[in-house]
Write a protein that holds these residues in place. Sequence first.
Motif, PDB file in Angstrom:
ATOM      1  N   GLY A 297       0.767  -1.243   0.000  1.00 48.13           N
ATOM      2  CA  GLY A 297       0.000   0.000   0.000  1.00 48.13           C
ATOM      3  C   GLY A 297       0.796   1.290   0.000  1.00 48.13           C
ATOM      4  O   GLY A 297       0.231   2.371  -0.163  1.00 48.13           O
ATOM      5  N   GLY A 298       2.101   1.228   0.206  1.00 52.02           N
ATOM      6  CA  GLY A 298       2.935   2.431   0.090  1.00 52.02           C
ATOM      7  C   GLY A 298       2.773   3.457   1.199  1.00 52.02           C
ATOM      8  O   GLY A 298       3.099   4.634   1.019  1.00 52.02           O
ATOM      9  N   VAL A 299       2.280   3.019   2.367  1.00 51.09           N
ATOM     10  CA  VAL A 299       2.062   3.974   3.463  1.00 51.09           C
ATOM     11  C   VAL A 299       3.396   4.528   3.984  1.00 51.09           C
ATOM     12  O   VAL A 299       3.542   5.737   4.197  1.00 51.09           O
ATOM     13  CB  VAL A 299       1.287   3.288   4.626  1.00 51.09           C
ATOM     14  N   VAL A 300       4.374   3.643   4.145  1.00 48.24           N
ATOM     15  CA  VAL A 300       5.654   4.056   4.748  1.00 48.24           C
ATOM     16  C   VAL A 300       6.330   5.126   3.899  1.00 48.24           C
ATOM     17  O   VAL A 300       6.684   6.203   4.388  1.00 48.24           O
ATOM     18  CB  VAL A 300       6.582   2.823   4.934  1.00 48.24           C
ATOM     19  N   ILE A 301       6.482   4.839   2.623  1.00 45.22           N
ATOM     20  CA  ILE A 301       7.188   5.793   1.746  1.00 45.22           C
ATOM     21  C   ILE A 301       6.406   7.109   1.636  1.00 45.22           C
ATOM     22  O   ILE A 301       6.981   8.191   1.644  1.00 45.22           O
ATOM     23  CB  ILE A 301       7.482   5.143   0.374  1.00 45.22           C
ATOM     24  N   SER A 302       5.070   7.015   1.582  1.00 48.94           N
ATOM     25  CA  SER A 302       4.267   8.244   1.478  1.00 48.94           C
ATOM     26  C   SER A 302       4.449   9.109   2.716  1.00 48.94           C
ATOM     27  O   SER A 302       4.569  10.334   2.615  1.00 48.94           O
ATOM     28  CB  SER A 302       2.780   7.903   1.340  1.00 48.94           C
ATOM     29  N   LEU A 303       4.470   8.488   3.885  1.00 52.54           N
ATOM     30  CA  LEU A 303       4.627   9.259   5.124  1.00 52.54           C
ATOM     31  C   LEU A 303       6.008   9.903   5.200  1.00 52.54           C
ATOM     32  O   LEU A 303       6.150  11.047   5.635  1.00 52.54           O
ATOM     33  CB  LEU A 303       4.418   8.356   6.348  1.00 52.54           C
ATOM     34  N   MET A 304       7.017   9.171   4.752  1.00 56.32           N
ATOM     35  CA  MET A 304       8.374   9.728   4.818  1.00 56.32           C
ATOM     36  C   MET A 304       8.509  10.930   3.884  1.00 56.32           C
ATOM     37  O   MET A 304       9.021  11.981   4.258  1.00 56.32           O
ATOM     38  CB  MET A 304       9.409   8.653   4.489  1.00 56.32           C
ATOM     39  N   ARG A 305       8.011  10.764   2.671  1.00 53.94           N
ATOM     40  CA  ARG A 305       8.081  11.884   1.716  1.00 53.94           C
ATOM     41  C   ARG A 305       7.281  13.076   2.235  1.00 53.94           C
ATOM     42  O   ARG A 305       7.710  14.220   2.148  1.00 53.94           O
ATOM     43  CB  ARG A 305       7.521  11.450   0.357  1.00 53.94           C
ATOM     44  N   PHE A 306       6.106  12.777   2.779  1.00 52.85           N
ATOM     45  CA  PHE A 306       5.224  13.830   3.288  1.00 52.85           C
ATOM     46  C   PHE A 306       5.909  14.613   4.418  1.00 52.85           C
ATOM     47  O   PHE A 306       5.880  15.843   4.448  1.00 52.85           O
ATOM     48  CB  PHE A 306       3.920  13.192   3.784  1.00 52.85           C
ATOM     49  N   ALA A 307       6.550  13.884   5.334  1.00 57.22           N
ATOM     50  CA  ALA A 307       7.203  14.547   6.474  1.00 57.22           C
ATOM     51  C   ALA A 307       8.298  15.503   6.002  1.00 57.22           C
ATOM     52  O   ALA A 307       8.478  16.585   6.557  1.00 57.22           O
ATOM     53  CB  ALA A 307       7.779  13.498   7.423  1.00 57.22           C
ATOM     54  N   LEU A 308       9.009  15.117   4.941  1.00 61.57           N
ATOM     55  CA  LEU A 308      10.050  16.013   4.413  1.00 61.57           C
ATOM     56  C   LEU A 308       9.414  17.227   3.732  1.00 61.57           C
ATOM     57  O   LEU A 308       9.829  18.361   3.951  1.00 61.57           O
ATOM     58  CB  LEU A 308      10.937  15.276   3.408  1.00 61.57           C
ATOM     59  N   ARG A 309       8.393  16.959   2.926  1.00 63.57           N
ATOM     60  CA  ARG A 309       7.749  18.071   2.192  1.00 63.57           C
ATOM     61  C   ARG A 309       7.139  19.087   3.148  1.00 63.57           C
ATOM     62  O   ARG A 309       7.214  20.285   2.927  1.00 63.57           O
ATOM     63  CB  ARG A 309       6.636  17.534   1.282  1.00 63.57           C
ATOM     64  N   GLU A 310       6.526  18.582   4.205  1.00 63.34           N
ATOM     65  CA  GLU A 310       5.826  19.465   5.150  1.00 63.34           C
ATOM     66  C   GLU A 310       6.756  20.026   6.217  1.00 63.34           C
ATOM     67  O   GLU A 310       6.315  20.623   7.187  1.00 63.34           O
ATOM     68  CB  GLU A 310       4.695  18.691   5.839  1.00 63.34           C
ATOM     69  N   ARG A 311       8.033  19.734   6.084  1.00 64.47           N
ATOM     70  CA  ARG A 311       9.040  20.211   7.046  1.00 64.47           C
ATOM     71  C   ARG A 311       8.781  19.693   8.463  1.00 64.47           C
ATOM     72  O   ARG A 311       9.090  20.354   9.447  1.00 64.47           O
ATOM     73  CB  ARG A 311       9.108  21.748   7.054  1.00 64.47           C
ATOM     74  N   MET A 312       8.180  18.513   8.544  1.00 63.07           N
ATOM     75  CA  MET A 312       8.047  17.891   9.868  1.00 63.07           C
ATOM     76  C   MET A 312       9.360  17.194  10.218  1.00 63.07           C
ATOM     77  O   MET A 312       9.598  16.804  11.354  1.00 63.07           O
ATOM     78  CB  MET A 312       6.908  16.863   9.874  1.00 63.07           C
ATOM     79  N   ALA A 313      10.190  16.958   9.207  1.00 62.02           N
ATOM     80  CA  ALA A 313      11.532  16.403   9.416  1.00 62.02           C
ATOM     81  C   ALA A 313      12.483  17.107   8.462  1.00 62.02           C
ATOM     82  O   ALA A 313      12.078  17.524   7.372  1.00 62.02           O
ATOM     83  CB  ALA A 313      11.527  14.904   9.146  1.00 62.02           C
ATOM     84  N   ASP A 314      13.744  17.258   8.888  1.00 64.60           N
ATOM     85  CA  ASP A 314      14.738  17.893   8.014  1.00 64.60           C
ATOM     86  C   ASP A 314      15.382  16.861   7.097  1.00 64.60           C
ATOM     87  O   ASP A 314      15.792  17.172   5.984  1.00 64.60           O
ATOM     88  CB  ASP A 314      15.848  18.545   8.860  1.00 64.60           C
ATOM     89  N   VAL A 315      15.485  15.647   7.623  1.00 62.72           N
ATOM     90  CA  VAL A 315      16.222  14.600   6.922  1.00 62.72           C
ATOM     91  C   VAL A 315      15.483  13.278   7.088  1.00 62.72           C
ATOM     92  O   VAL A 315      14.863  13.032   8.120  1.00 62.72           O
ATOM     93  CB  VAL A 315      17.635  14.458   7.565  1.00 62.72           C
ATOM     94  N   ALA A 316      15.575  12.442   6.055  1.00 66.41           N
ATOM     95  CA  ALA A 316      15.044  11.074   6.186  1.00 66.41           C
ATOM     96  C   ALA A 316      16.192  10.102   5.953  1.00 66.41           C
ATOM     97  O   ALA A 316      17.116  10.402   5.189  1.00 66.41           O
ATOM     98  CB  ALA A 316      13.950  10.837   5.158  1.00 66.41           C
ATOM     99  N   ILE A 317      16.132   8.964   6.621  1.00 68.39           N
ATOM    100  CA  ILE A 317      17.130   7.929   6.311  1.00 68.39           C
ATOM    101  C   ILE A 317      16.498   7.012   5.273  1.00 68.39           C
ATOM    102  O   ILE A 317      15.489   6.351   5.537  1.00 68.39           O
ATOM    103  CB  ILE A 317      17.545   7.140   7.572  1.00 68.39           C
TER     104      ILE A 317
END
Length: 408
Positions: A25-45
Motif C-alpha cells: 500500500g505504500g504507506v511508509v514511503i508516502s509518510l516519509m516523503r510527506f514529512a520532508l515536504r511538510e518540514r516535519m523532518a529535516d532529513v530522512a534515512i
Amino acid sequence: MLVNVGDLYLGWAADKEIFEKSDHGGVVISLMRFALRERMADVAISIDKKEGSRFDVMLKAVDNPDEIKPVGSLHCVTPGIAKFLREYLDGAENKRVILVAKPCDAKAMIELAKRKQVNIDNVIVIGVNCTGTFRPHDFKKMAREVFGIEPEKVVSEEIEDGKLILKTSDGKQLEKDLRELEERGYGRRENCRRCETPIPKMADLAIGKWGARDKKSFIEVCSTKGAELLKKAIEKGVIFVEKAPEESIKEREEKYRRALEEARYWQRKTIEHLEKMKLEERLEYWTSQFRRCIKCMGCRDSCPLCYCMECMLEAWRGYVKAGELPPDRLFPIMRIAHVADSCVNCGQCEDACMMEIPITSLLFTVNSKIREVFKYEAGMRLEEKPPLISVTDKELKIPDVELKPGVL
Ligand code: SF4
Ligand code: SF4
Ligand code: SF4
C-alpha cells in the motif's frame, strides 16, 4: 479527523504510482516523503538496494523527498539504522529525522535515548513489522540447497503462517515449513528466531501486513508524534485510511500470538542446550567458544549500544593485553557486562563475528536473567531506566542478582 494513540487503521497511499509499486500500500514511503515536504523532518534515512541487489543495501540521509524509493520487504539485509542515526546524524541532536525501523532498531534507539546518545524528540520512527531476517550468505545457500534455485532469481521472500515463501523472477512460488528448515540449520538468524517483538509498538507508528486486506497496511498509532504525522497526512490527502475492522484486529492478534509462541520455542531450546551442561561444562563451552576470538572488534563496532569513546576493550585502557590471542576471558565478559541489560537482540554482533561465535545466545541467557530479576525489557519504554545503572538496594538482595557464572 481525530487520530489518537492506540487507534488502529487500514491505510494506503493516495498516490497511484506509489500504491502500485509498493508491496503493502505504500504507506511508509508516502509518510516519509510527506514529512520532508511538510518540514516535519529535516532529513530522512533512506534505504536503497546496492546495485539493485536484494542482498546488500545502502543507508543515506536525504532531504529530497523524491530520493525515497519503494524497495519492498527486504529480509536478507539488516542495516543498523540506530547506529547510523547516532554516528552520522549526531543522534538527531540538531536535526529532525524521520526513518523506518524494524522493532530491534526502534528498541536500540530507545536505549540510546536513555543514555543521551539520541535525541528521540527529534526522531519520527516509522516501525515496520518484522518476522525475521536472514544472513545473505545463509539465504543464498538455502536457496540453492533446499529450494534448488539461484538466489538471484528470488524477487521476494515472505514469512507467513509458519512458512517461508519465495517468489521467483519466472513467476514461481516456492514454500517450505520454516520450523523444519530451522531445525535443519537453515532459515532465519538465531536472534530473530528468539525475537518477541514482531510488532514495533515502541515506535511512533507500527505498520505491517498482519490483519491487512487488499494490499493495504495495518497501522497502529503508538505515540502522539505518530498520531500527528498520520493526522496531517490524512488531512492533506496523502494517505487514505479506514478503521481496522474487528476481524483484521483479531487476525493480527492471532498472528502475533503465534509468532510469540515460536519465539518462546527457540528461547527454550537455547536455554535447554546450556542447562543440559554441568556448570564446569558450561564454562568450558563458553571458554572454548571465545578461544576462537581474534579480537577483531567487529562485535563491538557493529553493536548499536557500544558507543564509548574510550572503550575498555582497547589495550591502552589496561584491562586487555595488546597482541594476545585469544584475548583473556575478561574480553567477552567485559563487553557483555557493558551491554547485557540493554541488549535489544538485534544480532548485529553475531553477524559481524567472522569466527561464528554464538554471541547472541550468551547475551540472550544473561539478558533473560536480568529481565526476570529486574522486570526490565530493553528498548520498550523510554521512561524505564536500565537496571545496571539504576539498581536499588532491595534488588541487590535478590538471589543470583550478581549474575554469577551459574546463571549463564
Ligand atoms: S531481532 Fe530479527 S526478528 Fe526481531 S526485529 Fe530484529 S530483525 Fe526482526
Ligand atoms: S550486543 Fe549484539 S544483539 Fe545486543 S544490541 Fe549489541 S549488537 Fe545487538
Ligand atoms: S566479532 Fe567475534 S572474533 Fe571479533 S572480537 Fe567479537 S567475538 Fe571476537
